[in-house]
Design a protein around this motif. Sequence first.
Motif, short mmCIF file in Angstrom:
data_model
loop_
_atom_site.label_atom_id
_atom_site.label_comp_id
_atom_site.label_asym_id
_atom_site.label_seq_id
_atom_site.Cartn_x
_atom_site.Cartn_y
_atom_site.Cartn_z
N SER A 183 -10.56 6.63 -10.42
CA SER A 183 -11.42 5.49 -10.77
C SER A 183 -10.63 4.37 -11.43
CB SER A 183 -12.54 5.96 -11.70
OG SER A 183 -13.38 6.88 -11.06
N LEU A 184 -9.73 4.71 -12.34
CA LEU A 184 -8.94 3.69 -13.02
C LEU A 184 -7.97 3.02 -12.05
CD1 LEU A 184 -8.23 5.60 -16.35
CD2 LEU A 184 -9.76 3.65 -16.05
N TRP A 185 -7.40 3.80 -11.14
CA TRP A 185 -6.48 3.27 -10.14
C TRP A 185 -7.20 2.28 -9.21
CZ3 TRP A 185 -6.29 4.63 -4.72
CH2 TRP A 185 -5.16 4.16 -4.04
N GLU A 186 -8.41 2.64 -8.79
CA GLU A 186 -9.18 1.75 -7.94
C GLU A 186 -9.58 0.48 -8.69
OE1 GLU A 186 -12.46 3.96 -6.39
OE2 GLU A 186 -11.19 5.19 -5.06
N ASN A 187 -9.95 0.64 -9.96
CA ASN A 187 -10.33 -0.51 -10.78
C ASN A 187 -9.17 -1.49 -10.97
OD1 ASN A 187 -12.53 -1.68 -12.37
ND2 ASN A 187 -11.24 -1.32 -14.14
N ALA A 188 -7.93 -0.94 -10.94
CA ALA A 188 -6.73 -1.77 -11.12
C ALA A 188 -6.27 -2.41 -9.81
CB ALA A 188 -5.62 -0.94 -11.73
N GLY A 189 -7.02 -2.21 -8.74
CA GLY A 189 -6.67 -2.84 -7.47
C GLY A 189 -5.89 -1.96 -6.52
N ARG A 190 -5.87 -0.65 -6.77
CA ARG A 190 -5.18 0.32 -5.91
C ARG A 190 -3.70 -0.03 -5.71
NH1 ARG A 190 -8.80 3.03 -1.56
NH2 ARG A 190 -10.83 3.02 -2.57
N PRO A 191 -2.93 -0.17 -6.79
CA PRO A 191 -1.51 -0.47 -6.63
C PRO A 191 -0.80 0.68 -5.90
CG PRO A 191 -1.97 0.24 -8.87
CD PRO A 191 -3.29 0.06 -8.20
N THR A 192 0.21 0.34 -5.09
CA THR A 192 0.95 1.35 -4.34
C THR A 192 2.41 1.37 -4.79
OG1 THR A 192 1.58 -0.17 -2.56
CG2 THR A 192 -0.55 0.98 -2.35
N SER A 193 3.07 2.49 -4.58
CA SER A 193 4.48 2.61 -4.96
C SER A 193 5.36 1.73 -4.08
CB SER A 193 4.93 4.07 -4.87
OG SER A 193 4.69 4.60 -3.57
N PRO A 243 9.41 -7.27 -18.96
CA PRO A 243 8.03 -7.76 -19.07
C PRO A 243 7.67 -8.71 -17.94
CG PRO A 243 9.45 -8.85 -20.66
CD PRO A 243 10.28 -7.77 -20.03
N CYS A 244 6.39 -8.73 -17.56
CA CYS A 244 5.92 -9.67 -16.55
C CYS A 244 5.87 -11.08 -17.14
CB CYS A 244 4.54 -9.28 -16.06
SG CYS A 244 4.55 -7.82 -15.01
N ALA A 245 6.17 -12.05 -16.32
CA ALA A 245 6.11 -13.43 -16.79
C ALA A 245 4.67 -13.83 -17.10
CB ALA A 245 6.70 -14.37 -15.75
N VAL A 246 3.73 -13.32 -16.29
CA VAL A 246 2.32 -13.65 -16.47
C VAL A 246 1.49 -12.39 -16.23
CG1 VAL A 246 0.38 -15.05 -15.65
CG2 VAL A 246 2.69 -16.02 -15.66
N GLY A 247 0.47 -12.20 -17.06
CA GLY A 247 -0.47 -11.11 -16.83
C GLY A 247 0.09 -9.74 -17.15
N THR A 248 -0.34 -8.75 -16.38
CA THR A 248 -0.03 -7.35 -16.63
C THR A 248 0.86 -6.79 -15.52
OG1 THR A 248 -2.19 -7.08 -17.68
CG2 THR A 248 -1.03 -5.07 -17.05
N CYS A 249 1.90 -6.07 -15.91
CA CYS A 249 2.72 -5.35 -14.93
C CYS A 249 2.01 -4.04 -14.60
CB CYS A 249 4.09 -5.03 -15.50
SG CYS A 249 5.12 -6.47 -15.86
N VAL A 250 1.66 -3.84 -13.34
CA VAL A 250 1.00 -2.61 -12.90
C VAL A 250 1.90 -1.94 -11.87
CG1 VAL A 250 -1.06 -1.59 -11.90
CG2 VAL A 250 -1.26 -3.65 -13.29
N TYR A 251 2.28 -0.67 -12.16
CA TYR A 251 3.17 0.06 -11.28
C TYR A 251 2.51 1.35 -10.82
CZ TYR A 251 6.55 -3.00 -13.64
OH TYR A 251 7.21 -4.08 -14.15
N GLN A 252 2.99 1.86 -9.69
CA GLN A 252 2.55 3.18 -9.25
C GLN A 252 3.75 3.99 -8.82
OE1 GLN A 252 1.33 4.61 -5.70
NE2 GLN A 252 -0.37 5.81 -6.42
N VAL A 253 3.76 5.27 -9.22
CA VAL A 253 4.77 6.23 -8.78
C VAL A 253 4.04 7.28 -7.97
CG1 VAL A 253 6.51 7.91 -9.50
CG2 VAL A 253 6.19 5.80 -10.82
N SER A 254 4.48 7.47 -6.72
CA SER A 254 3.72 8.33 -5.81
C SER A 254 4.61 9.37 -5.16
CB SER A 254 3.06 7.47 -4.72
OG SER A 254 2.35 8.26 -3.80
N GLY A 255 4.06 10.58 -4.97
CA GLY A 255 4.73 11.61 -4.19
C GLY A 255 5.77 12.43 -4.91
N ALA A 256 6.07 12.11 -6.17
CA ALA A 256 7.07 12.85 -6.94
C ALA A 256 6.74 12.75 -8.42
CB ALA A 256 8.47 12.31 -6.67
N PHE A 307 0.73 4.04 -13.17
CA PHE A 307 -0.04 5.09 -12.52
C PHE A 307 0.93 6.05 -11.85
CE2 PHE A 307 -3.15 1.64 -12.67
CZ PHE A 307 -4.30 2.30 -13.06
N ALA A 308 0.76 7.35 -12.09
CA ALA A 308 1.59 8.36 -11.46
C ALA A 308 0.68 9.40 -10.81
CB ALA A 308 2.52 9.02 -12.48
N ASP A 309 0.81 9.59 -9.50
CA ASP A 309 -0.13 10.50 -8.83
C ASP A 309 0.33 11.96 -8.85
OD1 ASP A 309 1.79 10.71 -6.84
OD2 ASP A 309 0.58 9.77 -5.27
#
Length: 199
Positions: A12-22, A37-50, A68-70
């Motif tokens: 739910s949180l991942w979907e709410n954040a726009g479904r970021p992908t690795s 740090p991001c120049a603007v806004g929030t840095c959103v990352y995803q780590v997938s598969g490991a 986000f780490a799956d």
Amino acid sequence: INSTNWRYSYQSLWENAGRPTSAANPLPGGGNNKPAPCAVGTCVYQVSGADLTISGVWNNLTGKTIIFADQNVTIETEISGGFLAVIAKGNIVIDKSVKKSGIPLAAVDMDGADAQLSGAFWADGDFTVDDDPADDTDQLIIYGSVAGGMDLSGNVIFNRNLEANNDKPPVAVIWNPFLVLNAPDELKDSYTEWKEVAP
């Protein structure tokens, strides 16, 4: 309520954040050092598969960062500064090496000045703090928020044991109200209430 419709699970949180992908949002350095740090806004990352291991230098963060780490996450270093949320679909383990140096504190500073970890650490699985049996001073202080079982199936497990120093808290979690006040939009809910009025 179950794990498929509970609004605060990883999914739910991942979907709410726009479904970021690795692929589109990889974590720079793979967790070996803090991201810039991001120049603007929030840095959103995803780590997938490991599994993700957070190590190296993660102090004095600035800005807002969500990871986000799956799979599972292991944290092997101190973390401070900025806004950081680590959200795992699996387990989060705090390694035994993350600890306060020296004699444990009987009274923990409520403003987080003594903390080794600052941020929000939420897991669908277990949130576990490992123990070093050879160290009876391995106190851990967390300034922020921890969660295990976000999808209603895990636990929060504090394995720290201070042995002869067990009159002090082996693990202290200090609620940080600024996590709520400074939360990025990606972690916020929008509520709408409406009603029909008589003509």
